[in-house]
Design an enzyme around this catalytic site. Sequence first.
Site, mmCIF file in Angstrom:
data_model
loop_
_atom_site.group_PDB
_atom_site.id
_atom_site.type_symbol
_atom_site.label_atom_id
_atom_site.label_comp_id
_atom_site.label_asym_id
_atom_site.label_seq_id
_atom_site.Cartn_x
_atom_site.Cartn_y
_atom_site.Cartn_z
ATOM 1 N N TYR A 36 0.726 -1.361 0.091
ATOM 2 C CA TYR A 36 -0.023 -0.088 -0.077
ATOM 3 C C TYR A 36 0.917 1.228 -0.122
ATOM 4 O O TYR A 36 0.450 2.397 -0.289
ATOM 5 C CB TYR A 36 -1.011 0.157 1.249
ATOM 6 C CG TYR A 36 -1.993 -1.140 1.312
ATOM 7 C CD1 TYR A 36 -1.962 -2.110 0.310
ATOM 8 C CD2 TYR A 36 -2.674 -1.129 2.438
ATOM 9 C CE1 TYR A 36 -3.009 -2.992 0.682
ATOM 10 C CE2 TYR A 36 -3.529 -2.196 2.803
ATOM 11 C CZ TYR A 36 -3.921 -3.120 1.925
ATOM 12 O OH TYR A 36 -4.888 -4.240 1.864
ATOM 13 N N LEU A 185 -17.569 -3.362 1.537
ATOM 14 C CA LEU A 185 -18.740 -2.614 0.830
ATOM 15 C C LEU A 185 -18.516 -2.768 -0.929
ATOM 16 O O LEU A 185 -19.300 -1.919 -1.386
ATOM 17 C CB LEU A 185 -18.466 -1.109 1.002
ATOM 18 C CG LEU A 185 -18.590 -0.574 2.398
ATOM 19 C CD1 LEU A 185 -17.977 0.949 2.821
ATOM 20 C CD2 LEU A 185 -19.340 -1.109 3.374
ATOM 21 N N ILE A 224 -12.949 -4.742 8.042
ATOM 22 C CA ILE A 224 -11.973 -3.456 7.836
ATOM 23 C C ILE A 224 -12.363 -2.676 6.640
ATOM 24 O O ILE A 224 -11.670 -2.403 5.828
ATOM 25 C CB ILE A 224 -10.666 -4.060 7.880
ATOM 26 C CG1 ILE A 224 -10.382 -4.913 6.724
ATOM 27 C CG2 ILE A 224 -10.066 -4.536 9.112
ATOM 28 C CD1 ILE A 224 -8.868 -5.376 6.395
ATOM 29 N N LYS A 226 -12.557 0.826 4.350
ATOM 30 C CA LYS A 226 -11.922 2.016 4.397
ATOM 31 C C LYS A 226 -12.847 2.997 4.570
ATOM 32 O O LYS A 226 -13.854 3.004 4.070
ATOM 33 C CB LYS A 226 -11.138 1.827 2.902
ATOM 34 C CG LYS A 226 -10.299 3.169 2.848
ATOM 35 C CD LYS A 226 -10.143 3.638 1.187
ATOM 36 C CE LYS A 226 -9.624 4.943 1.155
ATOM 37 N NZ LYS A 226 -9.756 5.437 -0.263
ATOM 38 N N ASN A 236 -19.395 3.715 9.796
ATOM 39 C CA ASN A 236 -18.864 2.326 9.755
ATOM 40 C C ASN A 236 -18.614 1.592 10.940
ATOM 41 O O ASN A 236 -19.141 0.592 11.536
ATOM 42 C CB ASN A 236 -17.549 2.381 8.875
ATOM 43 C CG ASN A 236 -17.512 2.629 7.629
ATOM 44 O OD1 ASN A 236 -18.598 2.396 6.813
ATOM 45 N ND2 ASN A 236 -16.665 2.615 6.997
#
Length: 264
Positions: A36, A185, A224, A226, A236
């Site tokens: 990342y 999502l 998890i 984002k 969230n």
Amino acid sequence: MELPPVGLGTMGIDDPDAVAAALSLGYRHLDTARIYDNEAVVGGGLATWLAGDAGAAAGNRDRDDVTVATKLWIDDLAADAVGPAARESAARLGVDALDLLYVHRPRGDYDPEATLPAIDRLVDDGLVRNVGVSNFELPDLDRTIEVLGRPPAAHQTELHPLFFGPELLEHAREHGYPVVAYSPLAGGRVREIDAVVEVAEAHGTTPETVAIAWAAAKDPVVTIPKASSEAHLRANLAAADLELTGSEVAAIDAVEREAELFPE
């Protein structure tokens, strides 16, 4: 591992303040990866929060309460590369120990008989606290247990209404480790799924909240997602409090599955 129902996925986050804000709101699981290229960003946010510069009372800040997870990429997995890569990650994250270190994918330089023992030696050395795996299939998971002599501390896998593997969840239940669901999502596509939208309307909430609640209802799954804005971070985190009925979960389970967002 005992992980909170909702943690922070950080792929694409490039602002330490977003990480610090998440921690101030109550997030206690930060997930990143070497690929990342933002471990320093995550570490900067953690340091800001620990220093008391992000809005919460200093007395509520404890490094040991936060699970900091990162992943070794496919070119970090040779036995002699594992240690240097993990030390680099810890330095960028600004931590003395990585709470959870994953094999990101069982590809490239990955050799279970060499890679897994190399990570396990870092546990003995105190640099790593838990060995995890990511994007594994059932044979990979079984080999992990054979080599380590125990299950992985966690298995991270893509999981959302358009893609999930029930057999992976069953394996986790059988062997007693959590599944960490990334992309819950579906890259924003949950707003296009009729079953999810209908459940959201019934509860007066958003499709995103329903998708997280649906994933969290699948023992032993934690998520998890984002997020970087305060509104999305709050939403969230609160999604874990939404309880879906069995029929609502089943309706979303019945959605026609599609290809994963992040194939090999």
